[in-house]
Design a protein around this motif. Structure first.
Motif, PDB file in Angstrom:
ATOM      1  N   PHE A  86      24.466  37.678   4.368  1.00  0.00           N
ATOM      2  CA  PHE A  86      24.729  36.389   5.230  1.00  0.00           C
ATOM      3  C   PHE A  86      23.995  35.160   4.673  1.00  0.00           C
ATOM      4  O   PHE A  86      24.418  34.243   4.708  1.00  0.00           O
ATOM      5  N   TYR A 214      25.178  38.003  21.172  1.00  0.00           N
ATOM      6  CA  TYR A 214      24.425  37.950  20.012  1.00  0.00           C
ATOM      7  C   TYR A 214      23.524  39.227  19.846  1.00  0.00           C
ATOM      8  O   TYR A 214      22.992  39.680  18.803  1.00  0.00           O
ATOM      9  N   GLN A 217      26.782  41.677  18.851  1.00  0.00           N
ATOM     10  CA  GLN A 217      27.463  41.488  17.652  1.00  0.00           C
ATOM     11  C   GLN A 217      26.741  40.478  16.841  1.00  0.00           C
ATOM     12  O   GLN A 217      26.791  40.658  15.680  1.00  0.00           O
ATOM     13  N   GLY A 218      26.352  39.196  17.331  1.00  0.00           N
ATOM     14  CA  GLY A 218      25.744  38.348  16.402  1.00  0.00           C
ATOM     15  C   GLY A 218      24.593  38.860  15.629  1.00  0.00           C
ATOM     16  O   GLY A 218      24.867  38.753  14.135  1.00  0.00           O
ATOM     17  N   ILE A 222      24.851  39.714  11.144  1.00  0.00           N
ATOM     18  CA  ILE A 222      24.196  39.024  10.327  1.00  0.00           C
ATOM     19  C   ILE A 222      23.006  39.702   9.549  1.00  0.00           C
ATOM     20  O   ILE A 222      22.645  39.451   8.443  1.00  0.00           O
ATOM     21  N   GLU A 262      28.202  31.278  17.888  1.00  0.00           N
ATOM     22  CA  GLU A 262      28.735  31.395  16.593  1.00  0.00           C
ATOM     23  C   GLU A 262      27.619  32.181  15.657  1.00  0.00           C
ATOM     24  O   GLU A 262      26.303  32.092  15.975  1.00  0.00           O
ATOM     25  N   PHE A 263      28.023  32.921  14.864  1.00  0.00           N
ATOM     26  CA  PHE A 263      26.993  33.627  13.803  1.00  0.00           C
ATOM     27  C   PHE A 263      26.113  32.585  13.362  1.00  0.00           C
ATOM     28  O   PHE A 263      24.778  32.858  13.393  1.00  0.00           O
ATOM     29  N   TYR A 267      21.198  31.894  12.469  1.00  0.00           N
ATOM     30  CA  TYR A 267      20.797  31.963  10.898  1.00  0.00           C
ATOM     31  C   TYR A 267      19.313  31.637  10.967  1.00  0.00           C
ATOM     32  O   TYR A 267      18.523  32.299   9.941  1.00  0.00           O
TER      33      TYR A 267
END
Length: 444
Positions: A86, A214, A217-218, A222, A262-263, A267
């Motif tokens: 990622f 999150y 999955q999130g 990542i 969103e991924f 970050y």
């Protein structure tokens, strides 16, 4: 810079600040003054600048861990950071989330944690403030870190009066002045951003996910194959590093309360996670080489695939549009991109005042519950929309660009108006919904 371009709805409503784009505008201006503003340089120089900053951030992360622990642990953390698929995917992208992450690493290197010899309240607070100016959500992972520092600070009043307030006033003041120059009025972008995304939660217009997304999955996506190392590292790491884990959990919890997910939003917590992954790798001893090989190979393939192949069509198709700038046909050309909004870049990848249009999808800020954006109206009945929008042949675009899934539905319009396919561009192996496997270019 060139007296043409396009501003999205966020700029009209003061949700975006000019401080971050000013970096790239300065690069564009420098290239223009040097007469080197070739379209390829406009595309690649910002990415290279972002890549250089990302590389510097990786080195700062290594340096931090070396000061906190030792060279061996630092190498393991550095290796985990460099292996992360990622990070490969995101670190060269000129997203505000990317700069938010890089500034978080820079700030972390000056954070006064026990054992750090580089701690500097003023420096780390200034970097946090700069990150908040660029993207206000940067404050989220730092809330537990700053609060922890505040509790440990012996001179609490001095910390607030001599560090927090001056840094805040200078950075927010500078941001206000920059935005005043470009907006032409006083705009507090950070407040507008907070109102839209948190207080009004209007981000749901672009999709919503369940609260646990999150966690289920999130973060697992990542982290990828780093996940078991992250969990193992959290168990092993000394108590003084729990504040880093707290920052990760707190950030994911806060973002989980917002419907639109969103991924890229999480970050900025990835560097914290890489610290624990590296700590785990270092303590595997006999299994270290095997684990390192597994991490490298399991991340290399997704990094290369997502970075070089997956959904590349939206960039590749721009080269076909660029060619329209090189001939006398430019003044008559009209390119209409019939794809989900913001699927492709725009003038930065064309670099000429070509007439272009794409389907718009601004949210409704007036409270109209029956509002439907242009893109949704189009996709509800593409053929009917095209016949109504271009009722006269003089209004027709010279070029139509759309995903392959749309071709059959509008085939009668294309045949009747005299369009022919001139290019087929690969986009993805996993087409979904409105996004097709290929992008087609049709010319009248």
């Amino acid at each position: 810079i060139n007296n043409y371009g396009h501003l999205t709805w966020e700029w009209a409503n003061g949700l975006r600040g000019y401080s971050y784009p000013l970096i790239f505008a300065s690069i564009y201006k420098a290239l223009q003054l040097l007469a080197k503003d070739d379209v390829q340089l406009l595309i690649w120089v910002p990415r290279l600048a972002q890549a250089a900053l990302a590389a510097f951030a990786d080195v700062k992360l290594y340096s931090l861990v070396r000061h906190l622990e030792n060279a061996e642990t630092a190498k393991c953390v550095y290796f985990c950071q460099l292996c992360s698929w990622f990070t490969w995917y995101s670190c060269t992208r000129t997203l505000t989330n990317t700069m938010e992450t890089l500034l978080t690493i820079f700030a972390l290197s000056y954070y006064p944690i026990k054992g750090s010899k580089m701690g500097s309240s003023c420096k780390y607070l200034a970097l946090i403030a700069l990150a908040i100016v660029i993207r206000p959500t940067a404050v989220i992972p730092w809330i537990p870190l700053v609060f922890s520092h505040f509790l440990k600070e012996q001179r609490k009043a001095d910390f607030i009066l001599h560090n927090c307030i001056p840094v805040g006033l200078v950075t927010v003041g500078t941001s206000l002045i920059i935005d005043r120059v470009f907006f032409g009025e006083w705009v507090l972008v950070q407040l507008n951003f907070l109102k839209f995304n948190v207080l009004q939660n209007l981000g749901t217009f672009y999709g919503s996910h369940p609260w646990h997304w999150y966690f289920t999955q999130g973060l697992p996506v990542i982290l990828g194959t780093h996940l078991p190392f992250f969990i193992h590292g959290c168990v092993l790491a000394p108590k003084r590093y729990r504040i880093f884990l707290m920052a990760v959990i707190w950030t994911v919890l806060v973002y989980s309360t917002l419907s639109h997910k969103e991924f890229r939003f999480i970050y900025p917590v990835l560097p914290f996670c890489m610290f624990f992954c590296g700590y785990s790798l270092k303590h595997l001893k006999a299994w270290k080489k095997s684990a390192a090989t597994f991490l490298l190979l399991s991340n290399l393939l997704p990094a290369l695939y997502t970075g070089l192949i997956h959904q590349r069509g939206s960039l590749d198709v721009m080269s076909h549009i660029q060619q329209l700038c090189n001939n006398s046909y430019q003044s008559q050309a009209f390119v209409f991109i019939m794809m989900p909004c913001h699927s492709t870049p725009f003038y930065s990848h064309v670099h000429c005042p070509l007439k272009m249009r794409f389907l718009q999808c601004p949210p409704d800020l007036t409270g109209n519950e029956s509002y439907i954006d242009e893109a949704d109206v189009f996709y509800s009945n593409p053929l009917g929309w095209l016949n109504k929008e271009f009722y006269n042949d003089t209004l027709l675009p010279s070029h139509l660009i759309f995903f392959s899934v749309l071709e059959q539905e509008i085939s009668s319009f294309l045949a009747l108006r005299g369009y022919e396919k001139t290019a087929t561009v690969f986009h993805t192996h996993v087409p979904q919904g409105r996004v097709g496997s290929h992008i087609y270019v049709y010319r009248k």
